[in-house]
Design a protein around this motif. Structure first.
Motif, short mmCIF file in Angstrom:
data_model
loop_
_atom_site.label_atom_id
_atom_site.label_comp_id
_atom_site.label_asym_id
_atom_site.label_seq_id
_atom_site.Cartn_x
_atom_site.Cartn_y
_atom_site.Cartn_z
N ARG A 23 -26.79 4.37 -30.00
CA ARG A 23 -26.94 3.83 -28.64
C ARG A 23 -26.00 2.66 -28.40
N ILE A 24 -24.75 2.83 -28.74
CA ILE A 24 -23.79 1.74 -28.61
C ILE A 24 -23.52 1.38 -27.15
N LEU A 25 -23.73 2.35 -26.23
CA LEU A 25 -23.47 2.06 -24.82
C LEU A 25 -24.57 1.24 -24.19
N GLU A 26 -25.79 1.43 -24.65
CA GLU A 26 -26.93 0.70 -24.09
C GLU A 26 -27.96 0.49 -25.19
N PHE A 27 -28.00 -0.71 -25.73
CA PHE A 27 -28.90 -0.99 -26.85
C PHE A 27 -30.36 -0.88 -26.42
N GLU A 28 -31.16 -0.28 -27.30
CA GLU A 28 -32.60 -0.18 -27.04
C GLU A 28 -33.42 -0.92 -28.09
N ALA A 29 -32.89 -1.01 -29.31
CA ALA A 29 -33.64 -1.62 -30.41
C ALA A 29 -32.74 -2.55 -31.20
#
Length: 457
Positions: free
Chosen positions: A151-157
């Motif tokens: 998820r490099i485009l939008e971090f979740e964790a």
């Protein structure tokens, strides 16, 4: 006369039998070590580190490919919806890769060998050069993950950014490449403002249980925060790093064991079941070592972190197995001996001695830990015996039966760190190391602090 001869012969035979028996007993009394109980050389440690580095470098081509055909992408004018980073450990955007890159930075600082750190600049240039291809076409990407960049485009964790970007900061502090700053600042925004926290500000997750605190998350956040404080000069990052260590400890540190429980959730509260998973305790100590290395000695809260560090080391010295390893569940000797936690503990104990945070008498604990680790580095440089990725679980059966392999990449960075710190320990001019006497009945290592002893004349 015949009687006298008989007596003489009997005495001679008795004496001969006594000598033979004494020799046999002497051999039986000499310890036999399955793993060599000996002082390693700096050259030997470096050889192991280079073997791991070369294996790591061989694992990925570091370019973009079409996930369906496997072909390298060379046309960047038209977006390929099947585009992903090429497979392989050295091309991942992952927290385990972050530990390796931080270790490479550390090894170069310890040894002056730039072949390790060169991997840092190569990887981050690869990411920076190719990331815009995905950012500019994000509306055409179907999955929330981009191959092994996740998820490099939008971090979740925290796993998505904390460890790997902490290593990026360390690399930036040397290269001063401003193209790193977009990702660094985006990570700071996520950890400081977007990541889920409990009401008191403790970083947490809503998995697997509602409002859960994982010991692992100390490493997924604290090294980034403390290094972001160095980069930015903003002490708020230092304060948050200290807060995370101490507030996670409030929920996870078990004073009777001097260890951390793997996880805690608000539902179970004070009666949450406790499992002392090795690598979770390793993540904690690695985080503490990072904080202690950077914070000024009089910084508020540092003394409390140092106490936790020292108490855990004391407990771990007693829990170390007779072959130098630690077990996957630290307090259960019938679980397998595990590589990543052994490497983490070897590193932090050697580091503590070198920095003066703990007594030099712990030297043999670190040394035997390193001797054990060397046996898990295969001829081709792969690191074996590492526990696979592990969730925050609530039963012994799960922890007992975790798989282990060379493909569990959690072990590589810690073994590299352990080797670097072992080199420092072997070269520590404040300490005299008394080696073992091979073949002796009673011989051990002694680490002596030179300043405690009268000067030899």
């Amino acid at each position: 006369m015949n009687k006298l001869k008989t007596i003489v012969i009997a005495l001679l035979l008795t004496s001969f039998a006594y000598v033979l028996n004494a020799q046999e007993n002497q051999a039986d009394r000499i310890p036999e070590y399955e793993i060599p109980y000996e002082l390693p050389s700096v050259e030997n440690v470096k050889e192991v580190l280079n073997r791991i580095r070369m294996y790591y470098e061989s694992t990925s081509l570091q370019h973009l490919i079409d996930s369906k055909t496997g072909e390298k992408i060379s046309d960047f004018n038209t977006f390929n919806p099947n585009a992903v980073p090429s497979p392989g450990f050295s091309g991942e955007w992952s927290y385990t890769h972050g530990v390796v890159l931080s270790a490479f930075d550390y090894i170069t600082k310890v040894t002056g060998d730039k072949t390790f750190f060169n991997n840092n600049t190569k990887f981050y240039e690869y990411v920076i050069e190719n990331l815009p291809y995905f950012q500019n076409n994000s509306d055409k990407i179907k999955s929330s993950k981009i191959g092994n960049w996740g998820r490099i485009l939008e971090f979740e964790a925290l796993d998505d950014c904390g460890s790997i970007t902490a290593a990026m900061i360390k690399t930036y502090l040397i290269t001063k490449d401003d193209k790193y700053l977009e990702i660094i600042n985006r990570t700071a925004e996520h950890i400081s403002n977007n990541q889920f926290r409990l009401e008191d500000g403790t970083l947490a997750r809503n998995r697997p249980q509602y409002k859960s605190v994982w010991a692992d998350d100390m490493y997924m956040s604290v090294p980034f925060l403390i290094n972001m404080g160095v980069l930015s000069g903003d002490k708020a990052y230092f304060d948050d790093a200290v807060k995370q260590v101490l507030q996670m400890a409030d929920r996870l540190y078990i004073r009777e064991k001097e260890l951390f429980d793997h996880g805690w959730n608000v539902t179970s509260g004070d009666y949450d079941p406790r499992f002392y998973w090795g690598r979770a305790n390793g993540w904690v100590l690695m985080s503490m070592a990072e904080v202690l290395s950077i914070l000024p000695e009089d910084y508020q809260g540092r003394d409390k972190i140092l106490h936790l560090y020292r108490s855990m080391v004391r407990s771990l010295a007693n829990l170390q197995d007779g072959d130098g390893f630690w077990h996957n569940l630290l307090d259960k000797n019938d679980t397998y001996t595990e590589t990543s936690c052994t490497a983490m503990f070897t590193f932090v104990i050697a580091k503590g001695i070198n920095e003066g945070w703990i007594s030099h008498v712990y030297g043999p604990v670190a040394l035997t830990g390193w001797n054990a680790l060397q046996t898990r580095v295969l001829e081709n440089g792969a690191v074996d015996g590492t526990c696979e990725g592990t969730t925050f679980a609530h039963d012994n059966t799960y922890y007992y039966h975790r798989g282990k392999s060379i493909y569990a990449t959690h072990g590589y960075g810690p073994v590299l760190y352990a080797g670097a710190e072992m080199i420092r320990l072997l070269q520590n001019n404040k300490i005299e190391i008394i080696n073992t006497n091979f073949g002796s009945i009673n011989s051990t290592f002694h680490f002596l602090l030179k300043s405690e002893w009268p000067e030899k004349k």
